[in-house]
Write a protein that holds these residues in place. Structure first.
Motif, mmCIF file in Angstrom:
data_model
loop_
_atom_site.group_PDB
_atom_site.id
_atom_site.type_symbol
_atom_site.label_atom_id
_atom_site.label_comp_id
_atom_site.label_asym_id
_atom_site.label_seq_id
_atom_site.Cartn_x
_atom_site.Cartn_y
_atom_site.Cartn_z
ATOM 1 N N PHE A 1 -6.369 -48.450 44.591
ATOM 2 C CA PHE A 1 -7.522 -47.817 44.021
ATOM 3 C C PHE A 1 -8.080 -46.593 44.666
ATOM 4 N N ARG A 2 -8.018 -46.214 45.848
ATOM 5 C CA ARG A 2 -8.277 -44.864 46.375
ATOM 6 C C ARG A 2 -7.393 -43.803 45.863
ATOM 7 N N GLN A 3 -5.960 -44.180 45.733
ATOM 8 C CA GLN A 3 -4.860 -43.246 44.985
ATOM 9 C C GLN A 3 -5.421 -42.939 43.584
ATOM 10 N N LEU A 4 -5.687 -43.853 42.789
ATOM 11 C CA LEU A 4 -5.852 -43.759 41.495
ATOM 12 C C LEU A 4 -7.348 -42.772 41.589
ATOM 13 N N GLN A 5 -8.269 -42.958 42.156
ATOM 14 C CA GLN A 5 -9.449 -42.385 42.460
ATOM 15 C C GLN A 5 -9.365 -40.756 42.557
ATOM 16 N N THR A 6 -8.244 -40.568 43.659
ATOM 17 C CA THR A 6 -8.149 -39.258 43.837
ATOM 18 C C THR A 6 -7.567 -38.338 42.721
ATOM 19 N N HIS A 7 -6.933 -39.201 41.687
ATOM 20 C CA HIS A 7 -6.574 -38.332 40.356
ATOM 21 C C HIS A 7 -7.480 -38.269 39.385
#
Length: 175
Positions: free
Chosen positions: A30-36
């Motif tokens: 979730f955090r990885q996707l949100q950084t993008h």
């Protein structure tokens, strides 16, 4: 890149479509996707890019919220299989309903915070056991058992909410 296809939440989060989910991995993804896609990264971009970013961010938030909670994840998986939760209690086991009523009475009659904590701990253990049962029920494709277990979990969550409410009332009275 910005075309949102009709994908399920598991695809969006890049997880296999199964009930057993590692919550730490889900949070990390979730955090990885949100950084993008987070809208803050697109504040200096075109209006279209900002809108697309906001849409993706919202979709990822919704996918994460749904997949991170066992009851919501179970209901979502039922939807993916064209099934829905029962809308009434007529199919529920009367013994189960009586047990839930008794538990609600235990909460109402709990004399102190320690009793409420003990009741909450018991319910938390039951919820954990039910989540494990759901994994087995989904793997066995026993959707009737899935629905029964999800209903039980919803009742247990409701009792937990009653416990928290009563604890807050007790704290308010003490202050």
């Amino acid at each position: 890149m910005w075309i949102i296809q009709l994908q399920n939440y598991f695809d969006i989060m890049d997880f296999p479509t199964k009930f057993a989910v590692q919550s730490q991995e889900l949070t990390q993804r979730f955090r990885q996707l949100q950084t993008h896609v987070h809208p803050d990264k697109y504040s200096n971009k075109t209006a279209r890019e900002q809108t697309n970013s906001a849409n993706w961010s919202s979709l990822i938030n919704k996918a994460y919220k749904t997949l991170s909670a066992p009851v919501e994840r179970g209901q979502y998986m039922l939807q993916l299989q064209g099934e829905q939760m029962p809308q009434d209690n007529s199919a529920l086991n009367p013994t189960f309903l009586m047990a839930m009523m008794e538990r609600n009475e235990e909460v109402e009659e709990a004399p102190d915070s320690d009793t409420l904590e003990r009741l909450n701990a018991l319910i938390a253990k039951e919820l954990q056991a039910n989540a494990q049962q759901l994994t087995a029920h989904f793997e066995a494709k026993d959707l009737a058992a899935v629905k029964t277990t999800l209903v039980a979990m919803k009742y247990l969550h409701s009792i937990q909410s009653s416990i928290k409410k009563k604890q807050q009332q007790q704290q308010h009275l003490m202050s």
